[in-house]
Design an enzyme around this catalytic site. Structure first.
Site, PDB file in Angstrom:
ATOM      1  N   ASP A   1      49.811 -36.044  16.962  1.00 13.61           N
ATOM      2  CA  ASP A   1      48.646 -36.864  16.609  1.00 13.61           C
ATOM      3  C   ASP A   1      49.021 -38.116  15.820  1.00 13.61           C
ATOM      4  O   ASP A   1      48.466 -39.195  16.051  1.00 13.61           O
ATOM      5  CB  ASP A   1      47.580 -36.041  15.885  1.00 13.61           C
TER       6      ASP A   1
ATOM      7  N   MET B   1      49.546 -31.232  15.044  1.00 17.47           N
ATOM      8  CA  MET B   1      50.964 -30.887  14.960  1.00 17.47           C
ATOM      9  C   MET B   1      51.191 -29.484  14.397  1.00 17.47           C
ATOM     10  O   MET B   1      50.313 -28.906  13.751  1.00 17.47           O
ATOM     11  CB  MET B   1      51.706 -31.893  14.078  1.00 17.47           C
ATOM     12  N   HIS B   2      52.386 -28.959  14.644  1.00 15.33           N
ATOM     13  CA  HIS B   2      52.968 -27.802  13.951  1.00 15.33           C
ATOM     14  C   HIS B   2      52.400 -26.437  14.325  1.00 15.33           C
ATOM     15  O   HIS B   2      52.969 -25.412  13.949  1.00 15.33           O
ATOM     16  CB  HIS B   2      52.847 -27.953  12.421  1.00 15.33           C
TER      17      HIS B   2
END
Length: 498
Positions: A239, A81-82
Protein backbone atom coordinates in the site's frame (compact mmCIF):
# COMPACT_ATOMS: atom_id res chain seq x y z
CA UNK A 1 -12.12 3.50 -24.78
CA UNK A 2 -9.83 1.14 -22.89
CA UNK A 3 -9.63 0.92 -19.10
CA UNK A 4 -7.59 -0.55 -16.27
CA UNK A 5 -8.71 -1.31 -12.72
CA UNK A 6 -6.80 -0.58 -9.53
CA UNK A 7 -7.81 -2.62 -6.47
CA UNK A 8 -6.80 -1.28 -3.04
CA UNK A 9 -7.18 -4.07 -0.47
CA UNK A 10 -7.22 -2.16 2.79
CA UNK A 11 -7.63 -3.16 6.42
CA UNK A 12 -11.31 -2.26 6.74
CA UNK A 13 -12.45 -2.17 3.13
CA UNK A 14 -11.53 -2.78 -0.49
CA UNK A 15 -11.66 0.10 -2.98
CA UNK A 16 -11.66 -0.26 -6.76
CA UNK A 17 -10.98 2.42 -9.39
CA UNK A 18 -11.78 2.26 -13.09
CA UNK A 19 -9.29 4.47 -14.98
CA UNK A 20 -9.18 5.30 -18.69
CA UNK A 21 -6.16 5.93 -20.92
CA UNK A 22 -6.18 9.65 -20.08
CA UNK A 23 -5.90 8.94 -16.37
CA UNK A 24 -9.51 9.96 -15.75
CA UNK A 25 -11.53 8.08 -13.17
CA UNK A 26 -14.52 6.46 -14.85
CA UNK A 27 -15.89 4.72 -11.77
CA UNK A 28 -15.19 3.63 -8.24
CA UNK A 29 -16.69 1.21 -5.73
CA UNK A 30 -15.98 0.26 -2.12
CA UNK A 31 -16.95 -2.69 0.07
CA UNK A 32 -16.32 -2.99 3.81
CA UNK A 33 -15.46 -6.14 5.74
CA UNK A 34 -15.02 -6.91 9.44
CA UNK A 35 -11.98 -7.22 11.66
CA UNK A 36 -11.75 -10.05 14.18
CA UNK A 37 -10.45 -9.14 17.67
CA UNK A 38 -10.63 -12.32 19.75
CA UNK A 39 -8.30 -11.00 22.46
CA UNK A 40 -6.60 -7.67 23.27
CA UNK A 41 -3.77 -7.10 20.82
CA UNK A 42 -5.14 -9.63 18.31
CA UNK A 43 -6.23 -8.43 14.85
CA UNK A 44 -7.32 -10.96 12.26
CA UNK A 45 -9.43 -11.22 9.11
CA UNK A 46 -11.05 -13.96 7.07
CA UNK A 47 -9.36 -13.88 3.61
CA UNK A 48 -12.62 -14.97 2.03
CA UNK A 49 -14.02 -11.55 2.93
CA UNK A 50 -11.40 -9.93 0.67
CA UNK A 51 -12.52 -12.07 -2.25
CA UNK A 52 -16.23 -11.46 -1.70
CA UNK A 53 -15.71 -7.71 -1.27
CA UNK A 54 -13.61 -7.47 -4.43
CA UNK A 55 -16.17 -9.37 -6.50
CA UNK A 56 -18.95 -7.10 -5.24
CA UNK A 57 -16.89 -4.01 -6.13
CA UNK A 58 -16.07 -5.24 -9.62
CA UNK A 59 -19.74 -6.03 -10.29
CA UNK A 60 -20.74 -2.56 -9.10
CA UNK A 61 -17.95 -0.90 -11.08
CA UNK A 62 -19.10 -2.46 -14.35
CA UNK A 63 -22.78 -1.84 -13.68
CA UNK A 64 -22.48 1.82 -12.72
CA UNK A 65 -19.78 2.87 -15.21
CA UNK A 66 -21.30 1.22 -18.23
CA UNK A 67 -17.86 0.03 -19.34
CA UNK A 68 -17.88 -3.21 -21.31
CA UNK A 69 -15.89 -6.12 -19.90
CA UNK A 70 -13.81 -6.42 -23.06
CA UNK A 71 -12.75 -2.76 -22.73
CA UNK A 72 -10.89 -3.55 -19.48
CA UNK A 73 -7.39 -4.68 -20.39
CA UNK A 74 -5.68 -5.05 -17.03
CA UNK A 75 -6.06 -5.26 -13.25
CA UNK A 76 -3.54 -4.61 -10.51
CA UNK A 77 -3.45 -4.26 -6.73
CA UNK A 78 -2.44 -2.31 -3.68
CA UNK A 79 -2.50 -4.29 -0.46
CA UNK A 80 -2.33 -3.89 3.28
CA UNK A 81 1.18 -4.96 4.22
CA UNK A 82 2.58 -7.71 6.46
CA UNK A 83 -0.59 -9.81 6.95
CA UNK A 84 0.07 -13.55 7.28
CA UNK A 85 -2.01 -15.92 5.13
CA UNK A 86 -0.95 -19.55 5.65
CA UNK A 87 -1.74 -22.05 2.88
CA UNK A 88 -1.59 -25.86 2.83
CA UNK A 89 -0.35 -28.04 -0.04
CA UNK A 90 -3.66 -27.50 -1.91
CA UNK A 91 -3.40 -23.72 -1.29
CA UNK A 92 -6.33 -23.78 1.13
CA UNK A 93 -6.28 -21.18 3.90
CA UNK A 94 -5.36 -22.77 7.24
CA UNK A 95 -6.47 -19.99 9.62
CA UNK A 96 -7.60 -16.38 9.70
CA UNK A 97 -5.01 -13.93 8.43
CA UNK A 98 -3.00 -12.21 11.18
CA UNK A 99 -2.87 -8.51 10.24
CA UNK A 100 -0.23 -5.78 10.35
CA UNK A 101 -1.79 -4.14 13.44
CA UNK A 102 -1.71 -7.34 15.53
CA UNK A 103 0.67 -6.87 18.49
CA UNK A 104 0.92 -10.35 20.04
CA UNK A 105 4.44 -11.04 18.74
CA UNK A 106 6.79 -9.06 20.98
CA UNK A 107 8.50 -12.23 22.22
CA UNK A 108 9.01 -13.45 18.66
CA UNK A 109 10.65 -10.13 17.73
CA UNK A 110 13.16 -10.56 20.56
CA UNK A 111 13.77 -14.16 19.41
CA UNK A 112 14.53 -12.92 15.88
CA UNK A 113 17.01 -10.37 17.24
CA UNK A 114 18.70 -12.97 19.43
CA UNK A 115 18.97 -15.50 16.59
CA UNK A 116 20.12 -13.19 13.81
CA UNK A 117 21.92 -10.39 15.63
CA UNK A 118 23.39 -7.85 13.23
CA UNK A 119 22.56 -10.03 10.22
CA UNK A 120 18.92 -8.95 10.48
CA UNK A 121 19.67 -5.37 9.43
CA UNK A 122 22.36 -6.44 6.99
CA UNK A 123 19.91 -8.67 5.12
CA UNK A 124 16.47 -7.12 5.57
CA UNK A 125 17.44 -3.47 6.30
CA UNK A 126 14.58 -3.38 8.83
CA UNK A 127 14.25 -3.91 12.57
CA UNK A 128 12.08 -6.68 14.01
CA UNK A 129 8.71 -5.10 14.82
CA UNK A 130 5.43 -6.73 15.76
CA UNK A 131 3.78 -5.60 12.53
CA UNK A 132 6.07 -7.60 10.24
CA UNK A 133 5.26 -11.07 8.92
CA UNK A 134 8.09 -13.28 10.20
CA UNK A 135 7.17 -12.71 13.88
CA UNK A 136 3.61 -13.82 13.07
CA UNK A 137 4.93 -16.98 11.37
CA UNK A 138 7.01 -17.79 14.46
CA UNK A 139 4.01 -17.17 16.73
CA UNK A 140 1.93 -19.75 14.82
CA UNK A 141 4.92 -22.10 14.78
CA UNK A 142 5.15 -21.85 18.58
CA UNK A 143 1.49 -21.66 19.62
CA UNK A 144 -0.26 -23.68 16.88
CA UNK A 145 2.34 -26.36 15.96
CA UNK A 146 -0.17 -28.90 14.62
CA UNK A 147 -1.65 -26.31 12.28
CA UNK A 148 1.77 -25.03 11.26
CA UNK A 149 2.84 -28.55 10.35
CA UNK A 150 0.22 -28.42 7.57
CA UNK A 151 1.56 -25.11 6.18
CA UNK A 152 3.25 -25.42 2.80
CA UNK A 153 3.65 -21.72 2.00
CA UNK A 154 2.50 -18.25 2.96
CA UNK A 155 1.32 -15.20 1.06
CA UNK A 156 0.34 -11.63 1.90
CA UNK A 157 -3.24 -10.30 1.59
CA UNK A 158 -3.21 -8.88 -1.95
CA UNK A 159 -1.15 -11.83 -3.18
CA UNK A 160 -3.82 -14.20 -1.87
CA UNK A 161 -6.47 -12.20 -3.71
CA UNK A 162 -4.39 -12.39 -6.89
CA UNK A 163 -4.05 -16.16 -6.42
CA UNK A 164 -7.83 -16.47 -6.28
CA UNK A 165 -8.09 -14.44 -9.48
CA UNK A 166 -5.35 -16.21 -11.48
CA UNK A 167 -4.64 -19.54 -9.76
CA UNK A 168 -0.93 -18.57 -9.47
CA UNK A 169 0.74 -18.44 -6.02
CA UNK A 170 3.29 -15.63 -6.16
CA UNK A 171 4.45 -12.74 -4.00
CA UNK A 172 5.13 -9.26 -5.28
CA UNK A 173 8.48 -7.79 -4.26
CA UNK A 174 7.54 -4.45 -2.63
CA UNK A 175 5.21 -6.35 -0.30
CA UNK A 176 7.73 -9.14 0.28
CA UNK A 177 10.14 -6.48 1.58
CA UNK A 178 7.94 -6.14 4.67
CA UNK A 179 8.16 -9.80 5.72
CA UNK A 180 11.66 -9.83 7.31
CA UNK A 181 12.40 -12.77 5.03
CA UNK A 182 13.58 -10.83 1.98
CA UNK A 183 17.15 -9.79 1.23
CA UNK A 184 16.01 -6.27 0.37
CA UNK A 185 19.17 -4.96 -1.36
CA UNK A 186 19.41 -8.05 -3.57
CA UNK A 187 15.67 -8.50 -4.14
CA UNK A 188 15.57 -12.21 -3.31
CA UNK A 189 14.44 -14.44 -0.47
CA UNK A 190 17.01 -15.00 2.29
CA UNK A 191 17.75 -18.70 2.60
CA UNK A 192 19.79 -17.91 5.70
CA UNK A 193 16.79 -16.48 7.56
CA UNK A 194 14.41 -19.21 6.38
CA UNK A 195 16.88 -21.89 7.52
CA UNK A 196 17.50 -20.19 10.87
CA UNK A 197 13.80 -20.52 11.73
CA UNK A 198 13.26 -24.00 10.26
CA UNK A 199 10.80 -22.92 7.60
CA UNK A 200 9.79 -25.56 5.05
CA UNK A 201 11.38 -25.66 1.61
CA UNK A 202 9.54 -23.38 -0.85
CA UNK A 203 7.70 -21.77 2.07
CA UNK A 204 8.37 -18.41 0.40
CA UNK A 205 6.58 -18.30 -3.00
CA UNK A 206 8.10 -17.11 -6.30
CA UNK A 207 8.69 -13.35 -6.47
CA UNK A 208 7.13 -11.12 -9.15
CA UNK A 209 7.48 -7.45 -10.03
CA UNK A 210 4.85 -4.77 -9.57
CA UNK A 211 4.23 -4.25 -13.30
CA UNK A 212 4.86 -7.89 -14.22
CA UNK A 213 2.17 -9.90 -16.02
CA UNK A 214 1.28 -12.61 -13.49
CA UNK A 215 -1.36 -14.44 -15.50
CA UNK A 216 -4.89 -13.99 -16.75
CA UNK A 217 -8.21 -14.06 -14.92
CA UNK A 218 -9.55 -17.57 -14.34
CA UNK A 219 -12.85 -18.25 -16.12
CA UNK A 220 -14.62 -18.92 -12.81
CA UNK A 221 -13.49 -15.60 -11.30
CA UNK A 222 -14.36 -13.77 -14.51
CA UNK A 223 -17.87 -15.22 -14.39
CA UNK A 224 -18.37 -14.11 -10.78
CA UNK A 225 -17.01 -10.59 -11.27
CA UNK A 226 -18.33 -9.79 -14.73
CA UNK A 227 -14.86 -9.26 -16.20
CA UNK A 228 -13.61 -11.09 -19.26
CA UNK A 229 -11.70 -14.33 -18.87
CA UNK A 230 -8.15 -13.71 -19.98
CA UNK A 231 -8.00 -10.12 -18.64
CA UNK A 232 -4.36 -9.53 -17.67
CA UNK A 233 -3.49 -9.36 -13.98
CA UNK A 234 -0.32 -7.57 -12.82
CA UNK A 235 1.77 -7.85 -9.66
CA UNK A 236 0.72 -4.67 -7.85
CA UNK A 237 2.41 -3.32 -4.75
CA UNK A 238 2.40 -2.77 -1.02
CA UNK A 239 0.00 0.00 0.00
CA UNK A 240 2.77 2.48 0.78
CA UNK A 241 4.55 1.74 -2.50
CA UNK A 242 1.27 2.18 -4.39
CA UNK A 243 0.52 5.37 -2.49
CA UNK A 244 3.92 6.67 -3.54
CA UNK A 245 3.29 5.78 -7.19
CA UNK A 246 -0.18 7.35 -7.03
CA UNK A 247 1.41 10.58 -5.77
CA UNK A 248 4.16 10.50 -8.40
CA UNK A 249 7.05 9.58 -6.08
CA UNK A 250 9.01 7.83 -8.82
CA UNK A 251 12.12 10.03 -9.12
CA UNK A 252 15.06 10.96 -6.89
CA UNK A 253 14.45 14.19 -5.00
CA UNK A 254 10.71 13.64 -4.49
CA UNK A 255 9.22 12.66 -1.14
CA UNK A 256 5.72 11.89 0.13
CA UNK A 257 4.10 13.20 3.29
CA UNK A 258 0.86 11.39 4.10
CA UNK A 259 -1.23 12.28 7.13
CA UNK A 260 -3.91 9.73 7.90
CA UNK A 261 -4.59 8.13 11.26
CA UNK A 262 -0.86 7.50 11.23
CA UNK A 263 1.62 9.61 9.31
CA UNK A 264 4.09 8.43 6.68
CA UNK A 265 7.12 10.15 5.20
CA UNK A 266 8.53 8.31 2.21
CA UNK A 267 11.30 9.07 -0.28
CA UNK A 268 12.40 7.48 -3.54
CA UNK A 269 15.88 5.94 -3.58
CA UNK A 270 17.97 4.07 -6.16
CA UNK A 271 21.03 3.24 -4.02
CA UNK A 272 20.56 -0.23 -2.52
CA UNK A 273 23.48 0.33 -0.16
CA UNK A 274 21.71 3.00 1.90
CA UNK A 275 21.78 1.99 5.55
CA UNK A 276 19.62 3.70 8.17
CA UNK A 277 20.53 1.32 10.99
CA UNK A 278 16.91 0.18 11.25
CA UNK A 279 15.72 3.65 12.33
CA UNK A 280 13.50 3.96 9.26
CA UNK A 281 12.01 1.30 7.02
CA UNK A 282 13.83 0.53 3.76
CA UNK A 283 11.76 -1.39 1.22
CA UNK A 284 11.82 -2.31 -2.45
CA UNK A 285 9.78 0.18 -4.48
CA UNK A 286 7.17 -0.72 -7.07
CA UNK A 287 9.38 0.97 -9.65
CA UNK A 288 11.75 -1.77 -10.91
CA UNK A 289 15.17 -1.66 -9.26
CA UNK A 290 14.27 1.21 -6.92
CA UNK A 291 13.68 1.45 -3.17
CA UNK A 292 11.92 3.73 -0.72
CA UNK A 293 12.88 4.82 2.76
CA UNK A 294 9.93 5.38 5.09
CA UNK A 295 9.36 6.81 8.53
CA UNK A 296 6.11 6.46 10.48
CA UNK A 297 4.38 8.62 13.09
CA UNK A 298 1.86 6.36 14.80
CA UNK A 299 -0.62 9.05 15.91
CA UNK A 300 -0.55 11.75 13.23
CA UNK A 301 -4.12 12.53 12.19
CA UNK A 302 -5.24 10.55 15.23
CA UNK A 303 -3.69 13.21 17.48
CA UNK A 304 -5.78 15.94 15.86
CA UNK A 305 -8.91 13.76 15.95
CA UNK A 306 -8.32 13.06 19.64
CA UNK A 307 -7.88 16.77 20.32
CA UNK A 308 -11.08 17.70 18.49
CA UNK A 309 -13.22 14.97 20.05
CA UNK A 310 -11.88 15.69 23.54
CA UNK A 311 -11.94 19.51 23.54
CA UNK A 312 -14.17 20.62 20.66
CA UNK A 313 -16.60 17.85 19.67
CA UNK A 314 -19.19 20.39 18.60
CA UNK A 315 -16.90 21.90 15.93
CA UNK A 316 -16.04 20.66 12.45
CA UNK A 317 -12.34 20.32 11.62
CA UNK A 318 -12.58 23.44 9.45
CA UNK A 319 -14.08 25.42 12.33
CA UNK A 320 -11.46 24.10 14.76
CA UNK A 321 -8.53 25.01 12.52
CA UNK A 322 -9.80 28.32 11.11
CA UNK A 323 -8.19 30.52 13.84
CA UNK A 324 -4.91 28.57 13.82
CA UNK A 325 -3.55 30.62 10.91
CA UNK A 326 -3.65 33.74 13.09
CA UNK A 327 -1.27 32.17 15.66
CA UNK A 328 2.45 32.67 15.05
CA UNK A 329 4.74 29.65 14.56
CA UNK A 330 5.54 28.10 17.92
CA UNK A 331 2.04 28.60 19.37
CA UNK A 332 3.41 31.20 21.81
CA UNK A 333 5.86 28.80 23.46
CA UNK A 334 3.81 25.59 23.40
CA UNK A 335 5.07 22.20 22.17
CA UNK A 336 3.12 18.97 21.67
CA UNK A 337 4.54 15.49 21.11
CA UNK A 338 2.10 13.15 19.29
CA UNK A 339 2.99 10.00 21.23
CA UNK A 340 -0.60 9.14 22.19
CA UNK A 341 -0.20 5.44 21.29
CA UNK A 342 3.61 5.22 21.49
CA UNK A 343 5.91 6.05 18.61
CA UNK A 344 7.60 4.36 15.64
CA UNK A 345 10.17 6.70 14.01
CA UNK A 346 12.75 7.43 15.26
CA UNK A 347 11.71 6.00 18.64
CA UNK A 348 10.31 2.46 18.44
CA UNK A 349 8.70 2.83 21.85
CA UNK A 350 5.31 1.45 22.90
CA UNK A 351 5.47 3.02 26.39
CA UNK A 352 6.09 6.69 25.59
CA UNK A 353 3.02 8.98 25.66
CA UNK A 354 2.25 12.48 24.44
CA UNK A 355 2.97 15.77 26.16
CA UNK A 356 2.10 19.43 26.06
CA UNK A 357 5.23 21.33 27.12
CA UNK A 358 5.09 25.01 28.07
CA UNK A 359 1.34 25.21 28.72
CA UNK A 360 0.38 28.59 30.20
CA UNK A 361 -2.79 30.25 31.38
CA UNK A 362 -2.68 32.56 28.36
CA UNK A 363 -3.00 29.69 25.89
CA UNK A 364 -6.38 29.22 24.25
CA UNK A 365 -7.80 26.35 22.25
CA UNK A 366 -6.37 27.69 18.99
CA UNK A 367 -2.86 27.68 20.52
CA UNK A 368 -3.26 24.04 21.52
CA UNK A 369 -4.62 23.17 18.07
CA UNK A 370 -1.62 24.80 16.39
CA UNK A 371 0.77 23.04 18.77
CA UNK A 372 -0.84 19.68 17.90
CA UNK A 373 -0.44 20.36 14.16
CA UNK A 374 3.16 21.48 14.66
CA UNK A 375 3.97 18.48 16.87
CA UNK A 376 2.68 16.05 14.24
CA UNK A 377 4.77 17.82 11.60
CA UNK A 378 7.87 17.89 13.83
CA UNK A 379 7.51 14.12 14.26
CA UNK A 380 7.41 13.71 10.48
CA UNK A 381 10.44 16.02 10.19
CA UNK A 382 12.39 13.55 12.36
CA UNK A 383 12.20 11.11 9.43
CA UNK A 384 13.37 13.76 6.98
CA UNK A 385 16.23 14.45 9.39
CA UNK A 386 17.25 10.77 9.25
CA UNK A 387 17.03 10.82 5.45
CA UNK A 388 19.35 13.84 5.33
CA UNK A 389 21.84 12.15 7.66
CA UNK A 390 21.94 9.19 5.23
CA UNK A 391 22.68 11.49 2.31
CA UNK A 392 19.22 11.54 0.70
CA UNK A 393 18.50 14.93 -0.86
CA UNK A 394 14.80 15.81 -0.84
CA UNK A 395 13.93 18.64 -3.22
CA UNK A 396 10.14 18.75 -2.88
CA UNK A 397 7.43 17.08 -0.81
CA UNK A 398 4.09 15.86 -2.19
CA UNK A 399 1.53 16.13 0.62
CA UNK A 400 -1.58 13.93 0.74
CA UNK A 401 -4.20 12.98 3.33
CA UNK A 402 -5.60 15.18 6.06
CA UNK A 403 -2.54 17.42 6.13
CA UNK A 404 -3.13 18.38 2.50
CA UNK A 405 -6.69 19.60 3.07
CA UNK A 406 -5.75 22.70 5.09
CA UNK A 407 -3.69 25.56 3.59
CA UNK A 408 -2.30 26.55 6.99
CA UNK A 409 -1.02 23.03 7.54
CA UNK A 410 0.50 22.87 4.05
CA UNK A 411 2.41 26.11 4.70
CA UNK A 412 3.44 24.75 8.11
CA UNK A 413 4.82 21.62 6.43
CA UNK A 414 6.82 23.73 3.98
CA UNK A 415 8.24 25.81 6.81
CA UNK A 416 9.11 22.88 9.10
CA UNK A 417 10.47 20.65 6.32
CA UNK A 418 12.27 23.60 4.71
CA UNK A 419 11.14 22.30 1.29
CA UNK A 420 8.47 23.23 -1.26
CA UNK A 421 5.27 21.31 -0.49
CA UNK A 422 2.86 20.41 -3.30
CA UNK A 423 -0.75 19.24 -3.13
CA UNK A 424 -2.39 16.99 -5.75
CA UNK A 425 -5.33 18.09 -7.90
CA UNK A 426 -7.05 14.73 -7.57
CA UNK A 427 -5.94 12.52 -4.71
CA UNK A 428 -6.88 8.84 -5.08
CA UNK A 429 -4.04 7.22 -3.16
CA UNK A 430 -2.95 3.59 -3.47
CA UNK A 431 -5.83 2.57 -5.77
CA UNK A 432 -4.56 5.02 -8.40
CA UNK A 433 -1.03 3.69 -7.94
CA UNK A 434 -2.34 0.18 -8.57
CA UNK A 435 -4.19 1.36 -11.70
CA UNK A 436 -0.98 2.99 -12.94
CA UNK A 437 0.84 -0.34 -12.57
CA UNK A 438 -1.83 -1.98 -14.69
CA UNK A 439 -1.53 0.83 -17.25
CA UNK A 440 2.24 0.37 -17.56
CA UNK A 441 1.92 -3.42 -17.58
CA UNK A 442 -0.67 -3.17 -20.35
CA UNK A 443 1.77 -1.24 -22.51
CA UNK A 444 0.14 2.20 -22.34
CA UNK A 445 3.40 3.66 -21.02
CA UNK A 446 7.02 2.55 -20.98
CA UNK A 447 7.52 3.22 -17.26
CA UNK A 448 5.81 4.40 -14.09
CA UNK A 449 7.64 7.72 -14.51
CA UNK A 450 6.05 8.26 -17.92
CA UNK A 451 2.65 7.24 -16.55
CA UNK A 452 2.99 9.63 -13.61
CA UNK A 453 3.69 12.52 -15.97
CA UNK A 454 0.46 11.75 -17.84
CA UNK A 455 -1.87 10.78 -14.99
CA UNK A 456 -0.94 13.02 -12.05
CA UNK A 457 -1.84 16.69 -11.76
CA UNK A 458 -0.49 19.06 -9.13
CA UNK A 459 -2.33 21.91 -7.44
CA UNK A 460 -0.76 24.67 -5.34
CA UNK A 461 2.89 24.77 -4.29
CA UNK A 462 3.74 26.18 -0.85
CA UNK A 463 7.24 27.65 -0.62
CA UNK A 464 9.07 27.83 2.72
CA UNK A 465 8.98 31.26 4.37
CA UNK A 466 12.59 31.95 5.50
CA UNK A 467 11.67 33.62 8.81
CA UNK A 468 9.39 30.70 9.71
CA UNK A 469 12.03 28.16 8.68
CA UNK A 470 14.55 29.78 11.03
CA UNK A 471 12.06 29.86 13.90
CA UNK A 472 10.98 26.24 13.37
CA UNK A 473 14.60 25.07 13.15
CA UNK A 474 15.14 26.31 16.70
CA UNK A 475 11.83 24.89 17.92
CA UNK A 476 12.59 21.50 16.36
CA UNK A 477 15.76 21.20 18.44
CA UNK A 478 13.64 21.73 21.57
CA UNK A 479 11.03 19.24 20.35
CA UNK A 480 13.73 16.59 19.93
CA UNK A 481 14.63 16.93 23.62
CA UNK A 482 11.14 16.10 24.89
CA UNK A 483 11.32 12.34 24.22
CA UNK A 484 14.42 11.81 26.37
CA UNK A 485 13.11 14.18 29.06
CA UNK A 486 9.78 12.34 29.44
CA UNK A 487 10.74 8.72 28.79
CA UNK A 488 11.46 7.74 32.39
CA UNK A 489 8.35 9.63 33.58
CA UNK A 490 6.18 7.60 31.21
CA UNK A 491 7.79 4.36 32.32
CA UNK A 492 6.88 5.28 35.90
CA UNK A 493 3.33 6.15 34.94
CA UNK A 494 2.76 2.87 33.15
CA UNK A 495 1.47 1.07 36.29
CA UNK A 496 -1.29 3.69 36.64
CA UNK A 497 -2.63 3.25 33.09
CA UNK A 498 -4.68 0.14 33.77
Amino acid sequence: MKYVIGIDLGTSSVKTLLVNQNGDIAGEATAAYPLIHERPGYSEQDPEEWVKGTIACLQQLLKESGAAADEIVGVSFSGQMHGLVLLDEQNKVLRNAILWNDTRTTKQCRDIEATLGGKLLDITRNAALEGFTLPKILWVQEHEPELFAKAARFVLPKDYLRYRMTGQVQMEISDAAGTLLLNVPEGRWSEEIATAFRLPANFCPPLVGSIEDTGALLPEFAALSGLSAGTKVFGGGADNACGAVGAGIVRPGDALCSVGTSGVVLTYEEDKHKDFGGKVHFFNHAHPGAFYAMGVTLAAGYSLSWFKESLAPELSFDELLEPVGDIAPGAEGLLFTPYLVGERTPHADSVIRGSFIGLAGTHRREHLARAVMEGITFSLQESFDLFAQAGIAVERVISIGGGAKNPTWLQMQADIFGKPVVALKNEQGPAMGAAMMAAVGSGWFSSLKECADAFIGYASTYEPIPANVERYTRLFKLYQQVYAATRSLNEGLQEFRE
